[in-house]
Design a protein around this motif. Sequence first.
Motif, PDB file in Angstrom:
ATOM      1  N   PHE A  55       0.841  -1.205   0.000  1.00 10.65           N
ATOM      2  CA  PHE A  55       0.000   0.000   0.000  1.00 10.65           C
ATOM      3  C   PHE A  55       0.878   1.258   0.000  1.00 10.65           C
ATOM      4  O   PHE A  55       0.551   2.252  -0.643  1.00 10.65           O
ATOM      5  CB  PHE A  55      -0.911   0.020   1.231  1.00 10.65           C
ATOM      6  CG  PHE A  55      -2.088  -0.893   1.145  1.00 10.65           C
ATOM      7  CD1 PHE A  55      -3.294  -0.462   0.593  1.00 10.65           C
ATOM      8  CD2 PHE A  55      -2.032  -2.184   1.629  1.00 10.65           C
ATOM      9  CE1 PHE A  55      -4.397  -1.292   0.524  1.00 10.65           C
ATOM     10  CE2 PHE A  55      -3.128  -3.032   1.574  1.00 10.65           C
ATOM     11  CZ  PHE A  55      -4.318  -2.575   1.011  1.00 10.65           C
ATOM     12  N   ALA A  56       1.979   1.198   0.750  1.00 11.49           N
ATOM     13  CA  ALA A  56       2.881   2.349   0.809  1.00 11.49           C
ATOM     14  C   ALA A  56       3.470   2.656  -0.567  1.00 11.49           C
ATOM     15  O   ALA A  56       3.663   3.827  -0.921  1.00 11.49           O
ATOM     16  CB  ALA A  56       3.995   2.089   1.822  1.00 11.49           C
ATOM     17  N   MET A  57       3.739   1.611  -1.352  1.00 10.41           N
ATOM     18  CA  MET A  57       4.203   1.824  -2.723  1.00 10.41           C
ATOM     19  C   MET A  57       3.119   2.489  -3.559  1.00 10.41           C
ATOM     20  O   MET A  57       3.397   3.298  -4.444  1.00 10.41           O
ATOM     21  CB  MET A  57       4.630   0.501  -3.353  1.00 10.41           C
ATOM     22  CG  MET A  57       5.941  -0.057  -2.820  1.00 10.41           C
ATOM     23  SD  MET A  57       7.337   1.066  -3.073  1.00 10.41           S
ATOM     24  CE  MET A  57       7.331   1.223  -4.861  1.00 10.41           C
ATOM     25  N   GLY A  58       1.862   2.156  -3.263  1.00  4.62           N
ATOM     26  CA  GLY A  58       0.752   2.821  -3.939  1.00  4.62           C
ATOM     27  C   GLY A  58       0.718   4.299  -3.609  1.00  4.62           C
ATOM     28  O   GLY A  58       0.440   5.142  -4.478  1.00  4.62           O
ATOM     29  N   LEU A  59       1.010   4.616  -2.361  1.00  3.82           N
ATOM     30  CA  LEU A  59       1.071   6.016  -1.950  1.00  3.82           C
ATOM     31  C   LEU A  59       2.169   6.753  -2.715  1.00  3.82           C
ATOM     32  O   LEU A  59       1.967   7.864  -3.201  1.00  3.82           O
ATOM     33  CB  LEU A  59       1.328   6.086  -0.440  1.00  3.82           C
ATOM     34  CG  LEU A  59       1.521   7.469   0.184  1.00  3.82           C
ATOM     35  CD1 LEU A  59       0.272   8.319   0.020  1.00  3.82           C
ATOM     36  CD2 LEU A  59       1.880   7.324   1.655  1.00  3.82           C
ATOM     37  N   GLU A  67      -5.776  10.415  -4.288  1.00  2.00           N
ATOM     38  CA  GLU A  67      -5.290   9.045  -4.337  1.00  2.00           C
ATOM     39  C   GLU A  67      -4.303   8.779  -3.190  1.00  2.00           C
ATOM     40  O   GLU A  67      -4.336   7.710  -2.561  1.00  2.00           O
ATOM     41  CB  GLU A  67      -4.612   8.787  -5.686  1.00  2.00           C
ATOM     42  CG  GLU A  67      -4.666   7.349  -6.141  1.00  2.00           C
ATOM     43  CD  GLU A  67      -4.150   7.172  -7.571  1.00  2.00           C
ATOM     44  OE1 GLU A  67      -4.206   6.044  -8.051  1.00  2.00           O
ATOM     45  OE2 GLU A  67      -3.680   8.151  -8.178  1.00  2.00           O
ATOM     46  N   MET A  68      -3.459   9.757  -2.898  1.00  2.00           N
ATOM     47  CA  MET A  68      -2.512   9.622  -1.797  1.00  2.00           C
ATOM     48  C   MET A  68      -3.238   9.452  -0.471  1.00  2.00           C
ATOM     49  O   MET A  68      -2.871   8.603   0.358  1.00  2.00           O
ATOM     50  CB  MET A  68      -1.593  10.844  -1.744  1.00  2.00           C
ATOM     51  CG  MET A  68      -0.606  10.928  -2.897  1.00  2.00           C
ATOM     52  SD  MET A  68       0.331  12.481  -2.880  1.00  2.00           S
ATOM     53  CE  MET A  68       1.385  12.211  -1.455  1.00  2.00           C
ATOM     54  N   LYS A  69      -4.286  10.223  -0.258  1.00  2.00           N
ATOM     55  CA  LYS A  69      -5.063  10.115   0.976  1.00  2.00           C
ATOM     56  C   LYS A  69      -5.744   8.750   1.067  1.00  2.00           C
ATOM     57  O   LYS A  69      -5.855   8.170   2.151  1.00  2.00           O
ATOM     58  CB  LYS A  69      -6.106  11.235   1.042  1.00  2.00           C
ATOM     59  CG  LYS A  69      -5.504  12.609   1.302  1.00  2.00           C
ATOM     60  CD  LYS A  69      -6.588  13.684   1.326  1.00  2.00           C
ATOM     61  CE  LYS A  69      -5.991  15.057   1.615  1.00  2.00           C
ATOM     62  NZ  LYS A  69      -7.023  16.131   1.594  1.00  2.00           N
ATOM     63  N   PHE A  70      -6.192   8.248  -0.072  1.00  2.00           N
ATOM     64  CA  PHE A  70      -6.850   6.945  -0.125  1.00  2.00           C
ATOM     65  C   PHE A  70      -5.897   5.845   0.325  1.00  2.00           C
ATOM     66  O   PHE A  70      -6.237   4.992   1.163  1.00  2.00           O
ATOM     67  CB  PHE A  70      -7.357   6.688  -1.550  1.00  2.00           C
ATOM     68  CG  PHE A  70      -8.120   5.408  -1.717  1.00  2.00           C
ATOM     69  CD1 PHE A  70      -9.319   5.203  -1.053  1.00  2.00           C
ATOM     70  CD2 PHE A  70      -7.651   4.406  -2.549  1.00  2.00           C
ATOM     71  CE1 PHE A  70     -10.038   4.023  -1.220  1.00  2.00           C
ATOM     72  CE2 PHE A  70      -8.353   3.219  -2.716  1.00  2.00           C
ATOM     73  CZ  PHE A  70      -9.555   3.036  -2.051  1.00  2.00           C
ATOM     74  N   SER A  74      -5.758   3.512   3.820  1.00  2.00           N
ATOM     75  CA  SER A  74      -5.680   2.051   3.706  1.00  2.00           C
ATOM     76  C   SER A  74      -4.528   1.495   4.540  1.00  2.00           C
ATOM     77  O   SER A  74      -4.668   0.453   5.191  1.00  2.00           O
ATOM     78  CB  SER A  74      -5.518   1.650   2.242  1.00  2.00           C
ATOM     79  OG  SER A  74      -6.658   2.015   1.486  1.00  2.00           O
ATOM     80  N   ILE A  75      -3.392   2.191   4.508  1.00  2.00           N
ATOM     81  CA  ILE A  75      -2.253   1.774   5.324  1.00  2.00           C
ATOM     82  C   ILE A  75      -2.635   1.811   6.802  1.00  2.00           C
ATOM     83  O   ILE A  75      -2.344   0.869   7.559  1.00  2.00           O
ATOM     84  CB  ILE A  75      -1.029   2.678   5.067  1.00  2.00           C
ATOM     85  CG1 ILE A  75      -0.543   2.523   3.623  1.00  2.00           C
ATOM     86  CG2 ILE A  75       0.108   2.362   6.041  1.00  2.00           C
ATOM     87  CD1 ILE A  75       0.418   3.602   3.177  1.00  2.00           C
ATOM     88  N   LYS A  76      -3.295   2.869   7.204  1.00  2.00           N
ATOM     89  CA  LYS A  76      -3.733   3.005   8.596  1.00  2.00           C
ATOM     90  C   LYS A  76      -4.702   1.882   8.959  1.00  2.00           C
ATOM     91  O   LYS A  76      -4.629   1.320  10.056  1.00  2.00           O
ATOM     92  CB  LYS A  76      -4.404   4.362   8.791  1.00  2.00           C
ATOM     93  CG  LYS A  76      -4.773   4.683  10.223  1.00  2.00           C
ATOM     94  CD  LYS A  76      -5.337   6.090  10.338  1.00  2.00           C
ATOM     95  CE  LYS A  76      -5.649   6.446  11.785  1.00  2.00           C
ATOM     96  NZ  LYS A  76      -6.692   5.597  12.364  1.00  2.00           N
ATOM     97  N   GLY A  77      -5.581   1.531   8.033  1.00  2.00           N
ATOM     98  CA  GLY A  77      -6.541   0.459   8.287  1.00  2.00           C
ATOM     99  C   GLY A  77      -5.861  -0.879   8.522  1.00  2.00           C
ATOM    100  O   GLY A  77      -6.259  -1.646   9.405  1.00  2.00           O
ATOM    101  N   THR A 136      -8.141  -8.291   0.463  1.00  2.00           N
ATOM    102  CA  THR A 136      -9.208  -7.513   1.098  1.00  2.00           C
ATOM    103  C   THR A 136     -10.584  -8.006   0.677  1.00  2.00           C
ATOM    104  O   THR A 136     -11.449  -8.292   1.515  1.00  2.00           O
ATOM    105  CB  THR A 136      -9.063  -6.024   0.719  1.00  2.00           C
ATOM    106  OG1 THR A 136      -7.799  -5.544   1.181  1.00  2.00           O
ATOM    107  CG2 THR A 136     -10.176  -5.192   1.338  1.00  2.00           C
ATOM    108  N   TRP A 137     -10.796  -8.100  -0.599  1.00  2.00           N
ATOM    109  CA  TRP A 137     -12.115  -8.445  -1.134  1.00  2.00           C
ATOM    110  C   TRP A 137     -12.514  -9.866  -0.738  1.00  2.00           C
ATOM    111  O   TRP A 137     -13.650 -10.111  -0.307  1.00  2.00           O
ATOM    112  CB  TRP A 137     -12.091  -8.281  -2.648  1.00  2.00           C
ATOM    113  CG  TRP A 137     -13.406  -8.284  -3.352  1.00  2.00           C
ATOM    114  CD1 TRP A 137     -14.640  -8.579  -2.827  1.00  2.00           C
ATOM    115  CD2 TRP A 137     -13.636  -7.977  -4.730  1.00  2.00           C
ATOM    116  NE1 TRP A 137     -15.609  -8.472  -3.789  1.00  2.00           N
ATOM    117  CE2 TRP A 137     -15.019  -8.106  -4.964  1.00  2.00           C
ATOM    118  CE3 TRP A 137     -12.799  -7.620  -5.785  1.00  2.00           C
ATOM    119  CZ2 TRP A 137     -15.582  -7.895  -6.218  1.00  2.00           C
ATOM    120  CZ3 TRP A 137     -13.361  -7.394  -7.036  1.00  2.00           C
ATOM    121  CH2 TRP A 137     -14.729  -7.529  -7.259  1.00  2.00           C
ATOM    122  N   SER A 138     -11.606 -10.816  -0.847  1.00  2.00           N
ATOM    123  CA  SER A 138     -11.962 -12.202  -0.543  1.00  2.00           C
ATOM    124  C   SER A 138     -12.170 -12.415   0.958  1.00  2.00           C
ATOM    125  O   SER A 138     -12.969 -13.267   1.359  1.00  2.00           O
ATOM    126  CB  SER A 138     -10.901 -13.173  -1.080  1.00  2.00           C
ATOM    127  OG  SER A 138      -9.713 -13.132  -0.330  1.00  2.00           O
TER     128      SER A 138
END
Length: 217
Positions: A55-59, A67-70, A74-77, A136-138
């Motif tokens: 997720f951090a790479m996504g950031l 998108e960065m906030k998203f 997610s990382i926090k979650g 996540t989804w599964s």
Amino acid sequence: MKFSEELFDEVKEIWDEYLKHPFVKGIGEGTLDKEKFKNYLIQDYLYLKDYAKVFAMGLVKARTMKEMKFYHESIKGVLDDETAVHVNYLKGFGLSTDEVEKYKVELTTASYTNYMLGIALKGDSKDIAMTIMPCTWSYYYIGKHLYETYKDRLEENFYVPWIKEYASEEFRQCTEEWIDYIDEICENISEDEKERLKDIFIKSSLYEMEFWNMANK
């Protein structure tokens, strides 16, 4: 058809096998050997450490502040909310997080997280979404199924906090936000790119099955 619907069609057969898996059924029925669950929690905790890094790479690769906030949320979650259930169970088994971090990462865990990290390093936001989303989804797919199937028999079930975490409204919302995000960033992509992204999504789904198989040993 939305791209998320195409993705689900590709993996539904695999995900339905998760629901039949002895480990998953054991959670729902409350019959799973607790030692197996402890070992699963240890590996899953170690998995989540690297999962958060994806997720951090996504950031890092996000194109907009939105998108960065998203990705930040997610990382926090992952680090705060999802690991909380693991930590509580592990405490019950007499293990601190410091002790858990000293455990060896099993081959299946390492193979899965290395695959995701490789995709994240080489790919863009779409690739990253494809490799992290099956987890996540599964898990919501599983949690919802277990809760709906066993809700009248959960009172004495040792695994009810785990089931309720992944069947919760909060986890549903998180999953839906990621599904919407996928549909947004994958809108109007070419058929070639669709096939490439589907391949990543399917491979991560297959790694999920290998993780359940490892947990049941």
